[in-house]
Design a protein around this motif. Structure first.
Motif, PDB file in Angstrom:
ATOM      1  N   MET A   1       0.835  -1.217   0.000  1.00 23.99           N
ATOM      2  CA  MET A   1       0.000   0.000   0.000  1.00 23.99           C
ATOM      3  C   MET A   1       0.863   1.258   0.000  1.00 23.99           C
ATOM      4  SD  MET A   1      -3.301  -0.320   2.417  1.00 23.99           S
ATOM      5  CE  MET A   1      -4.833  -0.595   1.585  1.00 23.99           C
ATOM      6  N   THR A   2       0.330   2.316  -0.598  1.00 22.02           N
ATOM      7  CA  THR A   2       1.068   3.580  -0.583  1.00 22.02           C
ATOM      8  C   THR A   2       0.758   4.321   0.716  1.00 22.02           C
ATOM      9  OG1 THR A   2      -0.755   4.818  -1.550  1.00 22.02           O
ATOM     10  CG2 THR A   2       0.786   3.772  -3.084  1.00 22.02           C
ATOM     11  N   ASN A   3       1.591   5.309   1.028  1.00 22.64           N
ATOM     12  CA  ASN A   3       1.340   6.131   2.218  1.00 22.64           C
ATOM     13  C   ASN A   3      -0.020   6.810   2.128  1.00 22.64           C
ATOM     14  OD1 ASN A   3       3.772   5.402   3.169  1.00 22.64           O
ATOM     15  ND2 ASN A   3       4.780   7.388   2.851  1.00 22.64           N
ATOM     16  N   GLU A   4      -0.366   7.237   0.922  1.00 24.04           N
ATOM     17  CA  GLU A   4      -1.639   7.950   0.752  1.00 24.04           C
ATOM     18  C   GLU A   4      -2.829   7.046   1.060  1.00 24.04           C
ATOM     19  OE1 GLU A   4      -2.111  10.159  -2.955  1.00 24.04           O
ATOM     20  OE2 GLU A   4      -4.242  10.327  -2.469  1.00 24.04           O
ATOM     21  N   GLN A   5      -2.710   5.771   0.632  1.00 26.47           N
ATOM     22  CA  GLN A   5      -3.808   4.833   0.900  1.00 26.47           C
ATOM     23  C   GLN A   5      -3.928   4.525   2.388  1.00 26.47           C
ATOM     24  OE1 GLN A   5      -2.295   1.855  -1.844  1.00 26.47           O
ATOM     25  NE2 GLN A   5      -4.138   1.995  -3.111  1.00 26.47           N
ATOM     26  N   LEU A   6      -2.778   4.508   3.064  1.00 31.68           N
ATOM     27  CA  LEU A   6      -2.770   4.154   4.482  1.00 31.68           C
ATOM     28  C   LEU A   6      -3.284   5.260   5.385  1.00 31.68           C
ATOM     29  CD1 LEU A   6       0.628   2.285   4.910  1.00 31.68           C
ATOM     30  CD2 LEU A   6      -1.630   1.372   5.480  1.00 31.68           C
ATOM     31  N   GLN A   7      -2.988   6.494   5.021  1.00 29.98           N
ATOM     32  CA  GLN A   7      -3.245   7.616   5.927  1.00 29.98           C
ATOM     33  C   GLN A   7      -4.630   8.210   5.744  1.00 29.98           C
ATOM     34  OE1 GLN A   7      -0.041  10.418   5.302  1.00 29.98           O
ATOM     35  NE2 GLN A   7       0.202  10.566   7.523  1.00 29.98           N
ATOM     36  N   MET A   8      -5.155   8.767   6.844  1.00 28.27           N
ATOM     37  CA  MET A   8      -6.422   9.486   6.782  1.00 28.27           C
ATOM     38  C   MET A   8      -6.106  10.974   6.855  1.00 28.27           C
ATOM     39  SD  MET A   8      -9.658   8.926   9.286  1.00 28.27           S
ATOM     40  CE  MET A   8      -8.970   9.769  10.713  1.00 28.27           C
ATOM     41  N   LYS A   9      -6.541  11.725   5.843  1.00 26.78           N
ATOM     42  CA  LYS A   9      -6.241  13.165   5.845  1.00 26.78           C
ATOM     43  C   LYS A   9      -7.509  13.961   5.602  1.00 26.78           C
ATOM     44  CE  LYS A   9      -1.379  13.932   5.025  1.00 26.78           C
ATOM     45  NZ  LYS A   9      -0.335  13.655   4.039  1.00 26.78           N
ATOM     46  N   LYS A  10      -7.640  15.069   6.331  1.00 22.92           N
ATOM     47  CA  LYS A  10      -8.779  15.957   6.100  1.00 22.92           C
ATOM     48  C   LYS A  10      -8.496  16.787   4.854  1.00 22.92           C
ATOM     49  CE  LYS A  10     -10.539  16.345  10.783  1.00 22.92           C
ATOM     50  NZ  LYS A  10     -11.973  16.097  10.810  1.00 22.92           N
ATOM     51  N   LYS A  11      -9.566  17.059   4.081  1.00 18.93           N
ATOM     52  CA  LYS A  11      -9.353  17.768   2.822  1.00 18.93           C
ATOM     53  C   LYS A  11     -10.492  18.746   2.527  1.00 18.93           C
ATOM     54  CE  LYS A  11      -9.386  15.980  -1.391  1.00 18.93           C
ATOM     55  NZ  LYS A  11      -9.507  14.826  -2.250  1.00 18.93           N
ATOM     56  N   HIS A  12     -10.139  19.951   2.102  1.00 16.38           N
ATOM     57  CA  HIS A  12     -11.127  20.926   1.643  1.00 16.38           C
ATOM     58  C   HIS A  12     -11.749  20.388   0.359  1.00 16.38           C
ATOM     59  CE1 HIS A  12     -12.910  24.649   0.248  1.00 16.38           C
ATOM     60  NE2 HIS A  12     -12.525  25.281   1.345  1.00 16.38           N
ATOM     61  N   VAL A  13     -13.064  20.278   0.344  1.00 19.02           N
ATOM     62  CA  VAL A  13     -13.738  19.621  -0.783  1.00 19.02           C
ATOM     63  C   VAL A  13     -13.426  20.317  -2.113  1.00 19.02           C
ATOM     64  CG1 VAL A  13     -15.994  19.010  -1.753  1.00 19.02           C
ATOM     65  CG2 VAL A  13     -15.609  18.793   0.711  1.00 19.02           C
ATOM     66  N   LEU A  14     -13.332  21.649  -2.095  1.00 19.13           N
ATOM     67  CA  LEU A  14     -13.164  22.376  -3.356  1.00 19.13           C
ATOM     68  C   LEU A  14     -11.741  22.296  -3.904  1.00 19.13           C
ATOM     69  CD1 LEU A  14     -15.461  25.488  -2.787  1.00 19.13           C
ATOM     70  CD2 LEU A  14     -15.988  23.289  -3.844  1.00 19.13           C
ATOM     71  N   GLU A  15     -10.827  21.688  -3.145  1.00 16.78           N
ATOM     72  CA  GLU A  15      -9.463  21.528  -3.659  1.00 16.78           C
ATOM     73  C   GLU A  15      -9.389  20.449  -4.731  1.00 16.78           C
ATOM     74  OE1 GLU A  15      -6.750  20.987  -0.426  1.00 16.78           O
ATOM     75  OE2 GLU A  15      -6.952  23.075   0.205  1.00 16.78           O
ATOM     76  N   SER A  16     -10.402  19.596  -4.784  1.00 16.96           N
ATOM     77  CA  SER A  16     -10.375  18.565  -5.830  1.00 16.96           C
ATOM     78  C   SER A  16     -11.728  18.462  -6.507  1.00 16.96           C
ATOM     79  CB  SER A  16      -9.996  17.220  -5.204  1.00 16.96           C
ATOM     80  OG  SER A  16     -10.876  16.931  -4.136  1.00 16.96           O
ATOM     81  N   SER A  17     -12.287  19.625  -6.881  1.00 13.48           N
ATOM     82  CA  SER A  17     -13.591  19.596  -7.562  1.00 13.48           C
ATOM     83  C   SER A  17     -13.502  20.422  -8.834  1.00 13.48           C
ATOM     84  CB  SER A  17     -14.663  20.170  -6.643  1.00 13.48           C
ATOM     85  OG  SER A  17     -14.420  21.540  -6.435  1.00 13.48           O
ATOM     86  N   ASP A  18     -14.507  20.278  -9.691  1.00 16.32           N
ATOM     87  CA  ASP A  18     -14.504  21.064 -10.922  1.00 16.32           C
ATOM     88  C   ASP A  18     -15.587  22.143 -10.872  1.00 16.32           C
ATOM     89  OD1 ASP A  18     -16.814  19.621 -11.223  1.00 16.32           O
ATOM     90  OD2 ASP A  18     -15.901  18.146 -12.559  1.00 16.32           O
ATOM     91  N   THR A  19     -15.643  22.966 -11.924  1.00 16.50           N
ATOM     92  CA  THR A  19     -16.583  24.097 -11.904  1.00 16.50           C
ATOM     93  C   THR A  19     -18.035  23.635 -11.918  1.00 16.50           C
ATOM     94  OG1 THR A  19     -16.203  24.235 -14.260  1.00 16.50           O
ATOM     95  CG2 THR A  19     -15.167  25.933 -12.901  1.00 16.50           C
TER      96      THR A  19
END
Ligand code: MN
Ligand code: MN
Length: 459
Positions: A1-19
């Motif tokens: 597994m990658t570090n990203e898959q293992l870890q839980m991170k909080k994220k601003h929804v609009l940082e990965s959304s489209d218009t």
């Protein structure tokens, strides 16, 4: 597994959304703002809810009426507590009801039963505040009066003054700072006394007759002309002062909504939109809009009343299944607001377990205070079920706890539902300045709560 898959991170929804996503978020918010302006009290929220239900094909149900599979019903409990339900094709004692519960009352200033008096050229109404308010926030705000007056003959008069641009508003006085030396030295909680929250309502004396209290008499004459009421009719009135502000976009980029009473209309509205958006015909769902949460859920329109049980009994009886089995198989999202992490008051939050604005709908495994007292505390199994449902539907969600362990806390209606052997967990929108006359939420979190509730009833 990658570090990203293992870890839980909080994220601003609009940082990965489209218009197009942002357009959906903003479009949804317009409907919500209209609901906020039309439904400032539980009675008004029930009226708007009934209208929305009828438009979506729901028909009125009264306890004892026939219920059929495929049917869509609304049950209006005394004009203050609304149940919307639809019956699917799956056996109800096996799949249970998908229940979504929110409350439609908000903190406010209620008018006392013997309220009217005049003093020193001004006429006032005595008040008794409703719910957990910070009293210092309510003086010098434009207020509107909402409610009903029931006359002796049983006629009900609807009251709503202060919402139209051309209406007068009402007002609670505060002390000028020049004379506020003693007041300023008091702790915030006692600087404004409950008995000083009197609402100014008039200043013209009645001149057609001799006598005392002429300003009060003039106000009574005005009330009599408009509502046919006399002073004794205040005894059978329910009048509430709420902020006269409308819901508005906040900030240069308009992402937030400022409004009175997000708590808990910001969950009540998504419950209804989710129910109406769902095209599922297999599951059975129940939306509950409860009254009296802000005063402890007591009374026959509050969530601790047995009305929900009666309704589930009736539904089960009509379908010929065991009500106890229906309850045991049911699942509930208790949808209520939570405190959003506020960097201006960071000392009361535990950052790793707080809800953040624009990070999606917030799941609270437990609420309560002083060692989880008064909490439902959902099981790990049900928590696991809900996060699976949200993830499969691509819902943006986070988990939260209401502030630091020793900082206080709060409760919701969850425990009044789970006590009936129904798996229940708290989900809802993080709010800034909760219980203030003007609260603030992020449109992203409102929209994601709608999506979360929809995923739940369709799962
Ligand atoms: Mn609430
Ligand atoms: Mn509240």
């Amino acid at each position: 597994m990658t570090n990203e898959q293992l870890q839980m991170k909080k994220k601003h929804v609009l940082e990965s959304s489209d218009t197009s996503y942002i357009q959906d978020v903003f479009a949804y918010a317009e409907g919500y703002k209209a609901f906020l302006d039309a439904a400032k009290t539980e009675r008004e929220a029930v009226n708007v809810g009934v209208d929305m239900a009828k438009k979506n094909g729901y028909v009125e149900y009264r306890l004892g009426d026939a219920i059929r599979r495929g049917g869509k019903y609304y049950f209006n409990n005394r004009g203050k507590n609304l149940f919307l339900f639809r019956i699917g094709t799956a056996p109800l004692d096996e799949v249970g009801l998908r229940i979504m519960a929110a409350h439609i009352d908000s903190p406010r200033i209620d008018i006392k039963q013997n309220p009217l008096y005049e003093d020193s050229g001004m006429c006032f109404l005595k008040t008794h505040y409703y719910g957990g308010i910070k009293k210092y926030q309510w003086p010098t705000l434009p207020l509107a009066l909402h409610g009903v007056v029931v006359l002796k003959d049983g006629t009900t008069k609807q009251v709503c003054i202060g919402e139209d641009e051309n209406d007068p508003i009402f007002y609670i006085n505060d002390l000028l700072p020049h004379l506020g030396q003693d007041q300023s030295a008091k702790p915030l909680g006692s600087a404004i006394a409950g008995e000083s929250l009197n609402i100014f309502v008039g200043g013209i004396p009645y001149m057609a007759e001799e006598g005392d209290d002429r300003i009060k008499m003039n106000v009574l004459h005005l009330l009599n002309e408009k509502y046919g009421m006399i002073e004794a009719d205040f005894l059978s009135a329910e009048l509430s002062a709420v902020p006269a502000f409308k819901a508005r976009d906040v900030g240069f980029d308009r992402l937030f909504i400022g409004a009175y009473g997000h708590d808990d209309r910001v969950c009540a509205y998504p419950e209804m939109t989710a129910l109406f958006a769902s095209t599922d015909t297999v599951n059975s769902s129940l939306v509950i809009l409860a009254d009296k949460e802000e005063t402890g859920s007591d009374g026959n329109t509050g969530m601790s009343a047995d009305v929900m049980l009666d309704l589930i009994d009736e539904i089960s009886h009509a379908l010929g299944v065991s009500a106890a089995r229906v309850r045991a198989a049911s699942k509930c999202l208790s949808a209520d607001v939570t405190a959003a992490y506020d960097p201006n008051f960071s000392e009361v939050y535990e950052k790793r377990n707080s809800a953040f604005v624009s990070h999606g709908t917030a799941i609270c495994k437990f609420t309560g205070s002083r060692g989880k007292s008064g909490t439902n505390d959902a099981s790990a199994e049900f928590m696991g079920y809900v996060r699976g449902v949200f993830d499969r539907a691509g819902v943006a969600w986070q988990t939260c706890e209401l502030g630091k362990v020793d900082q206080g806390g709060g409760g919701t209606v969850a425990k009044f539902i789970s006590k009936h052997n129904i798996d229940t967990i708290d989900v809802g929108v993080p709010v800034i300045s909760m219980h203030a006359p003007y609260e603030m939420v992020s449109k992203v979190d409102v929209y994601e709560t709608h999506r979360a509730l929809l995923a739940f009833i369709d799962a």
